[in-house]
Design a protein around this motif. Structure first.
Motif, PDB file in Angstrom:
ATOM      1  N   PHE A  57     -43.634 -22.150  -6.911  1.00  0.00           N
ATOM      2  CA  PHE A  57     -43.632 -21.830  -5.730  1.00  0.00           C
ATOM      3  C   PHE A  57     -45.072 -22.003  -5.191  1.00  0.00           C
ATOM      4  O   PHE A  57     -45.878 -21.468  -5.583  1.00  0.00           O
ATOM      5  N   GLY A  58     -45.094 -22.565  -3.678  1.00  0.00           N
ATOM      6  CA  GLY A  58     -46.188 -22.193  -2.839  1.00  0.00           C
ATOM      7  C   GLY A  58     -46.362 -20.821  -2.583  1.00  0.00           C
ATOM      8  O   GLY A  58     -45.399 -19.929  -2.907  1.00  0.00           O
ATOM      9  N   ALA A  59     -47.405 -20.573  -1.733  1.00  0.00           N
ATOM     10  CA  ALA A  59     -47.766 -19.068  -1.532  1.00  0.00           C
ATOM     11  C   ALA A  59     -46.991 -18.535  -0.155  1.00  0.00           C
ATOM     12  O   ALA A  59     -46.872 -17.496  -0.004  1.00  0.00           O
TER      13      ALA A  59
ATOM     14  N   GLY B 132     -47.423 -11.115  -0.775  1.00  0.00           N
ATOM     15  CA  GLY B 132     -48.205 -12.061  -0.164  1.00  0.00           C
ATOM     16  C   GLY B 132     -48.333 -13.490  -1.124  1.00  0.00           C
ATOM     17  O   GLY B 132     -49.026 -14.328  -0.706  1.00  0.00           O
ATOM     18  N   GLN B 133     -47.437 -13.309  -2.101  1.00  0.00           N
ATOM     19  CA  GLN B 133     -47.362 -14.387  -2.974  1.00  0.00           C
ATOM     20  C   GLN B 133     -46.059 -15.182  -3.094  1.00  0.00           C
ATOM     21  O   GLN B 133     -44.893 -14.534  -2.839  1.00  0.00           O
ATOM     22  N   GLY B 134     -45.997 -16.462  -3.536  1.00  0.00           N
ATOM     23  CA  GLY B 134     -44.718 -16.757  -3.972  1.00  0.00           C
ATOM     24  C   GLY B 134     -44.096 -16.443  -5.164  1.00  0.00           C
ATOM     25  O   GLY B 134     -44.921 -15.681  -5.990  1.00  0.00           O
ATOM     26  N   PRO B 135     -42.829 -16.495  -5.533  1.00  0.00           N
ATOM     27  CA  PRO B 135     -42.411 -16.137  -6.662  1.00  0.00           C
ATOM     28  C   PRO B 135     -42.942 -16.559  -8.024  1.00  0.00           C
ATOM     29  O   PRO B 135     -43.357 -17.966  -7.935  1.00  0.00           O
TER      30      PRO B 135
ATOM     31  N   LEU C  24     -37.145 -11.056  -8.728  1.00  0.00           N
ATOM     32  CA  LEU C  24     -36.139 -11.667  -8.239  1.00  0.00           C
ATOM     33  C   LEU C  24     -35.369 -12.124  -9.433  1.00  0.00           C
ATOM     34  O   LEU C  24     -35.913 -12.805 -10.174  1.00  0.00           O
TER      35      LEU C  24
ATOM     36  N   TYR D 116     -32.495 -17.000 -14.266  1.00  0.00           N
ATOM     37  CA  TYR D 116     -33.879 -16.888 -14.093  1.00  0.00           C
ATOM     38  C   TYR D 116     -34.458 -15.606 -13.786  1.00  0.00           C
ATOM     39  O   TYR D 116     -33.665 -14.957 -12.570  1.00  0.00           O
TER      40      TYR D 116
ATOM     41  N   PHE E 102     -40.958 -21.189   1.905  1.00  0.00           N
ATOM     42  CA  PHE E 102     -41.548 -21.429   0.470  1.00  0.00           C
ATOM     43  C   PHE E 102     -41.154 -22.990   0.209  1.00  0.00           C
ATOM     44  O   PHE E 102     -40.098 -23.119   0.179  1.00  0.00           O
TER      45      PHE E 102
ATOM     46  N   ARG F 179     -34.999  -9.604   2.314  1.00  0.00           N
ATOM     47  CA  ARG F 179     -33.828 -10.188   1.472  1.00  0.00           C
ATOM     48  C   ARG F 179     -34.427 -11.270   0.609  1.00  0.00           C
ATOM     49  O   ARG F 179     -35.751 -11.557   0.550  1.00  0.00           O
ATOM     50  N   GLY F 180     -33.507 -11.765  -0.052  1.00  0.00           N
ATOM     51  CA  GLY F 180     -33.819 -12.801  -1.173  1.00  0.00           C
ATOM     52  C   GLY F 180     -34.284 -14.239  -0.667  1.00  0.00           C
ATOM     53  O   GLY F 180     -33.862 -14.259   0.592  1.00  0.00           O
ATOM     54  N   LEU F 181     -34.442 -14.977  -1.307  1.00  0.00           N
ATOM     55  CA  LEU F 181     -34.597 -16.319  -0.994  1.00  0.00           C
ATOM     56  C   LEU F 181     -33.378 -17.232  -0.744  1.00  0.00           C
ATOM     57  O   LEU F 181     -32.487 -17.239  -1.547  1.00  0.00           O
TER      58      LEU F 181
ATOM     59  N   GLN G  11     -42.276 -11.487  -7.561  1.00  0.00           N
ATOM     60  CA  GLN G  11     -43.068 -11.726  -6.362  1.00  0.00           C
ATOM     61  C   GLN G  11     -44.036 -10.666  -5.915  1.00  0.00           C
ATOM     62  O   GLN G  11     -43.372  -9.650  -5.588  1.00  0.00           O
TER      63      GLN G  11
ATOM     64  N   PHE H 197     -30.843 -17.191  -5.323  1.00  0.00           N
ATOM     65  CA  PHE H 197     -31.535 -16.082  -5.440  1.00  0.00           C
ATOM     66  C   PHE H 197     -30.869 -14.800  -4.954  1.00  0.00           C
ATOM     67  O   PHE H 197     -30.037 -14.921  -4.082  1.00  0.00           O
ATOM     68  N   GLY H 198     -30.932 -13.747  -5.776  1.00  0.00           N
ATOM     69  CA  GLY H 198     -30.462 -12.777  -5.193  1.00  0.00           C
ATOM     70  C   GLY H 198     -31.556 -11.674  -4.301  1.00  0.00           C
ATOM     71  O   GLY H 198     -32.503 -12.284  -4.108  1.00  0.00           O
ATOM     72  N   PRO H 199     -31.185 -10.638  -3.710  1.00  0.00           N
ATOM     73  CA  PRO H 199     -31.924  -9.879  -2.860  1.00  0.00           C
ATOM     74  C   PRO H 199     -33.275  -9.216  -3.374  1.00  0.00           C
ATOM     75  O   PRO H 199     -34.068  -8.948  -2.641  1.00  0.00           O
TER      76      PRO H 199
ATOM     77  N   TYR I 206     -37.700 -13.874 -11.802  1.00  0.00           N
ATOM     78  CA  TYR I 206     -39.070 -14.253 -11.108  1.00  0.00           C
ATOM     79  C   TYR I 206     -39.666 -13.038 -10.785  1.00  0.00           C
ATOM     80  O   TYR I 206     -39.061 -12.081 -10.435  1.00  0.00           O
TER      81      TYR I 206
ATOM     82  N   PHE J 194     -42.468 -17.457 -11.998  1.00  0.00           N
ATOM     83  CA  PHE J 194     -41.288 -17.459 -12.973  1.00  0.00           C
ATOM     84  C   PHE J 194     -41.910 -16.392 -14.405  1.00  0.00           C
ATOM     85  O   PHE J 194     -42.993 -16.229 -14.627  1.00  0.00           O
TER      86      PHE J 194
END
Lengths: 115, 116
Positions: free
Chosen positions: B106-108, A40-43, A91, A33, B90, B42-44, A37, A106-108, A35, A45
Motif C-alpha cells: 500500500f501507499g501511505a 499515518g501509514q498504509g497497511p 486489519l 490476510y 489508498f 472503519r476498515g478499507l 496499520q 477488509f474488516g473494520p 495487516y 502485510f
C-alpha cells in the motif's frame, strides 16, 4: 451478506502482556490476510493463510507474533510480551481463493494500544 | 520489490469539481492495481482494480482509474466530487511475476477533503 468481522474493536493492554485478536472472514473465502496499520501509514502485510496453513509469514516482525487458522475459517493473531511499538490498528482481510487477481475485503480492524 | 507512491498527502476540492488522486507504482513484472477508501474508524472499502484489459477501469460510487504502463501510474478520478467522498484513499499493488507473493503493498494514503 456478512463482511469480515474482527473482535475486539479496541484493546488496551499493558506492556509485557499477551493479547489475542480474532478475525472471522467472509463465508467461503479460503484466503485470509493480516495487516498492521500504524498512524499515518498504509497497511503493512503480516501473514497470509491459504486454508489452514500459513503460506507466507514474511511480514511478521519477530517471534512475538504468531497467527493460527486451525479450521480454515476463523483466525487468531497472537502477540506475546507486547511492547509500546506494537500499538496500531490490526486489519484482517479475506479473498475468495487467494488468486493474484482476487479482491481482498477488509474488516473494520482492531485498535491495539499498549500502555 | 513492489512499492506504491502517493505523492500528495492531501487533496482539497470543491463539491462538483473533478477529483484526482495520484498513484505511481514500481514492480518487477506486471502489476495488479487496487484502490481502497477508508472512512474514520472503519476498515478499507474496495473501490476498483486493474488486472488486465481496458486501461480505464470503472468502480464503485462513480470512481474510475486509468492504468498507464509507460508512466507507471494508476490515478483515481471522479468527474464530480461529493462532500461524502471526503475520506482517506489508498492505492495498492501486487506484483504478478512472483508466483508465491500474494500480499498487497500500500501507499501511505491521500486524505481527500471535498468542501461544500
Amino acid at each position: 451478506g456478512a463482511g469480515v468481522s474482527q473482535t475486539p474493536s479496541n484493546k488496551v493492554t499493558e506492556k509485557g502482556k499477551y493479547v489475542e485478536l480474532r478475525c472471522d472472514p467472509i463465508s467461503g473465502h479460503t484466503a485470509l490476510y493480516w495487516y498492521r496499520q500504524s498512524l499515518g501509514q498504509g497497511p503493512e502485510f503480516l501473514i497470509y493463510f491459504q486454508g489452514t496453513g500459513a503460506a507466507d509469514d514474511s511480514g511478521l516482525p519477530n517471534d512475538r507474533f504468531f497467527a493460527v487458522r486451525p479450521e480454515g475459517s476463523v483466525s487468531t493473531l497472537k502477540i506475546q510480551r507486547t511492547e509500546r511499538g506494537d500499538s496500531a490498528v490490526y486489519l484482517c482481510a479475506s479473498s475468495f481463493s487467494g488468486g493474484r487477481g482476487d479482491t481482498q475485503y477488509f474488516g473494520p480492524g482492531t485498535r491495539l494500544t499498549v500502555l | 520489490a513492489q512499492s506504491v507512491a502517493q505523492p500528495e498527502d492531501q487533496v482539497n476540492v470543491a463539491e462538483g469539481n473533478p477529483l484526482t488522486v495520484k498513484c505511481t507504482y514500481s514492480v518487477s513484472g506486471n502489476p495488479y492495481l487496487f484502490w481502497y477508501v477508508q472512512y474514520p474508524n472503519r476498515g478499507l472499502q474496495f473501490l476498483l482494480k486493474y488486472i488486465t484489459g481496458d486501461n480505464l477501469v470503472k468502480g464503485s460510487y462513480g470512481f474510475e482509474a486509468e492504468f498507464n504502463k509507460s508512466q507507471t501510474s494508476f490515478h483515481l478520478k471522479k468527474p464530480s466530487a461529493l462532500v461524502s467522498d471526503s475520506a482517506l484513499y489508498f492505492c495498492a499493488v501486487r506484483d504478478i511475476i512472483r508466483s508465491n507473493d500474494y500480499k498487497l503493498s500500500f501507499g501511505a494514503g491521500t486524505t481527500v477533503t471535498v468542501r461544500a
